[in-house]
Motif scaffolding. Structure first.
Motif, mmCIF file in Angstrom:
data_model
loop_
_atom_site.group_PDB
_atom_site.id
_atom_site.type_symbol
_atom_site.label_atom_id
_atom_site.label_comp_id
_atom_site.label_asym_id
_atom_site.label_seq_id
_atom_site.Cartn_x
_atom_site.Cartn_y
_atom_site.Cartn_z
ATOM 1 N N LYS A 84 69.972 60.984 102.783
ATOM 2 C CA LYS A 84 69.587 61.831 103.694
ATOM 3 C C LYS A 84 69.896 63.375 103.694
ATOM 4 O O LYS A 84 69.497 64.200 104.420
ATOM 5 C CB LYS A 84 70.391 61.521 105.079
ATOM 6 C CG LYS A 84 70.066 59.822 105.437
ATOM 7 C CD LYS A 84 68.659 59.719 105.931
ATOM 8 C CE LYS A 84 68.181 58.302 106.260
ATOM 9 N NZ LYS A 84 66.877 58.144 106.717
ATOM 10 N N ARG A 110 76.455 63.300 106.683
ATOM 11 C CA ARG A 110 75.736 63.929 105.829
ATOM 12 C C ARG A 110 76.398 64.520 104.498
ATOM 13 O O ARG A 110 76.109 65.672 104.014
ATOM 14 C CB ARG A 110 74.843 64.832 106.513
ATOM 15 C CG ARG A 110 74.046 64.210 107.647
ATOM 16 C CD ARG A 110 72.941 65.308 108.215
ATOM 17 N NE ARG A 110 72.061 64.498 108.908
ATOM 18 C CZ ARG A 110 71.080 65.333 109.910
ATOM 19 N NH1 ARG A 110 70.953 66.343 109.674
ATOM 20 N NH2 ARG A 110 70.122 64.558 110.289
ATOM 21 N N GLU A 141 67.864 65.588 98.621
ATOM 22 C CA GLU A 141 67.156 64.807 99.565
ATOM 23 C C GLU A 141 67.516 65.230 101.096
ATOM 24 O O GLU A 141 68.786 65.138 101.275
ATOM 25 C CB GLU A 141 67.387 63.286 99.195
ATOM 26 C CG GLU A 141 67.002 62.891 97.842
ATOM 27 C CD GLU A 141 67.728 61.755 97.694
ATOM 28 O OE1 GLU A 141 66.820 60.596 97.756
ATOM 29 O OE2 GLU A 141 68.913 61.455 97.109
ATOM 30 N N GLY A 142 66.821 65.631 101.880
ATOM 31 C CA GLY A 142 67.079 66.126 103.259
ATOM 32 C C GLY A 142 67.517 67.351 103.277
ATOM 33 O O GLY A 142 66.824 68.484 103.383
ATOM 34 N N TRP A 143 68.746 67.549 103.284
ATOM 35 C CA TRP A 143 69.332 68.877 103.769
ATOM 36 C C TRP A 143 70.460 69.462 102.649
ATOM 37 O O TRP A 143 71.339 68.485 102.313
ATOM 38 C CB TRP A 143 70.334 68.675 105.060
ATOM 39 C CG TRP A 143 69.307 68.141 106.405
ATOM 40 C CD1 TRP A 143 69.074 66.779 106.482
ATOM 41 C CD2 TRP A 143 68.805 68.800 107.132
ATOM 42 N NE1 TRP A 143 68.270 66.786 107.611
ATOM 43 C CE2 TRP A 143 68.291 68.022 108.041
ATOM 44 C CE3 TRP A 143 68.499 70.337 107.428
ATOM 45 C CZ2 TRP A 143 67.163 68.563 109.206
ATOM 46 C CZ3 TRP A 143 68.030 70.830 108.606
ATOM 47 C CH2 TRP A 143 67.170 69.912 109.324
#
Length: 268
Positions: free
Chosen positions: A72, A37, A118-120
């Motif tokens: 992600k 990530r 996007e995501g975290w």
């Protein structure tokens, strides 16, 4: 404008990399470690600093876009494995001082910056996104520093100041004391733009193009003025004012306005 592309050195896959690509007036930085990530290793932090230096040295660049690879996450903090070597509180002080160098390099970048989330955006990723001038997020993207329920560490005063200045003390308390991870929709209006995934690229490109089209010296000086005012309500400003009013762009702006024609900014 001429176009050129620059790439950061390629790091081993486990250490990730920060890729820099420059095309005309727009620089794009990609945190590339999607299997983790995009959690930052020291090598990635160093490459981020090198990318910021390259952007500052390139007079053609007028805006920088930062994004995480893989779709992600923006950045999911600092690689936790790097904390295993810590043996005392002094290691924590040295770590926070080192991270501050990288975050402040991004915050002090002379051109406007856009974080695409996007995501975290977690921990160090939250700090990096927050150090940018604009944030664009997909629906449901989550932001926070949940260290009170994960690592049991803390933030530096400089990063707490940045978060409180951008979000307000109430939200920061919820992030730090309750370890909450609010969604993009829960953050204050104006902190970010929420854009559907299928419209994200077009929105970011439009925002970057609009920023790049404005008077570069005015944009750079205004950004630096805002940074200084956040630290001191009455900062030194004479050299910034002098740079702006003494520029060829200022005279071009006045001439263009009087002639009712579009100005041709040169950044000089």
């Amino acid at each position: 404008m001429t176009s050129a592309t620059t790439h950061a050195p390629v790091s081993p896959p486990t250490e990730g990399t920060v890729r820099l690509e420059i095309a005309g007036a727009i620089a794009r930085l990609t945190f590339d470690r999607p299997a983790a990530r995009n959690a930052m290793t020291w090598r990635m932090y160093e490459e981020l600093a090198a990318a910021c230096a390259a952007i500052s040295a390139n007079p053609a660049v007028r805006v920088a876009v930062l994004r995480g690879a893989g779709g992600k996450a923006f950045v999911a903090g600092t690689d936790i494995d790097q904390f295993r070597a810590f043996s005392s509180g002094d290691d924590g002080v040295a770590y926070e001082e080192k991270v501050e160098l990288y975050v402040s390099a991004l915050e002090s970048l002379k051109v406007p910056t856009i974080a695409v989330v996007e995501g975290w955006a977690v921990g160090g990723g939250m700090a990096l996104a927050n150090a940018c001038d604009f944030r664009v997020a997909t629906p449901g993207a989550r932001f926070g520093v949940p260290i009170a329920r994960t690592l049991g560490n803390c933030l530096s005063a400089a990063n707490v100041r940045r978060l409180v200045g951008a979000l307000g003390v109430g939200i920061v308390k919820r992030m730090l004391l309750l370890a909450e991870m609010p969604t993009a929709e829960e953050l204050p209006p104006g902190y970010l733009a929420i854009v559907a995934p299928d419209a994200l690229d077009a929105h970011v490109d439009d925002l970057a193009t609009r920023l790049a089209a404005n008077a570069p010296i005015t944009v750079q000086v205004s950004k630096e003025m805002l940074r200084r005012v956040a630290l001191d309500p009455a900062p030194e400003d004479a050299e910034l004012i002098r740079r702006t009013y003494g520029s060829a762009d200022f005279h071009e702006g006045v001439d263009a306005f009087m002639a009712k024609r579009p100005p041709q900014w040169r950044g000089a």
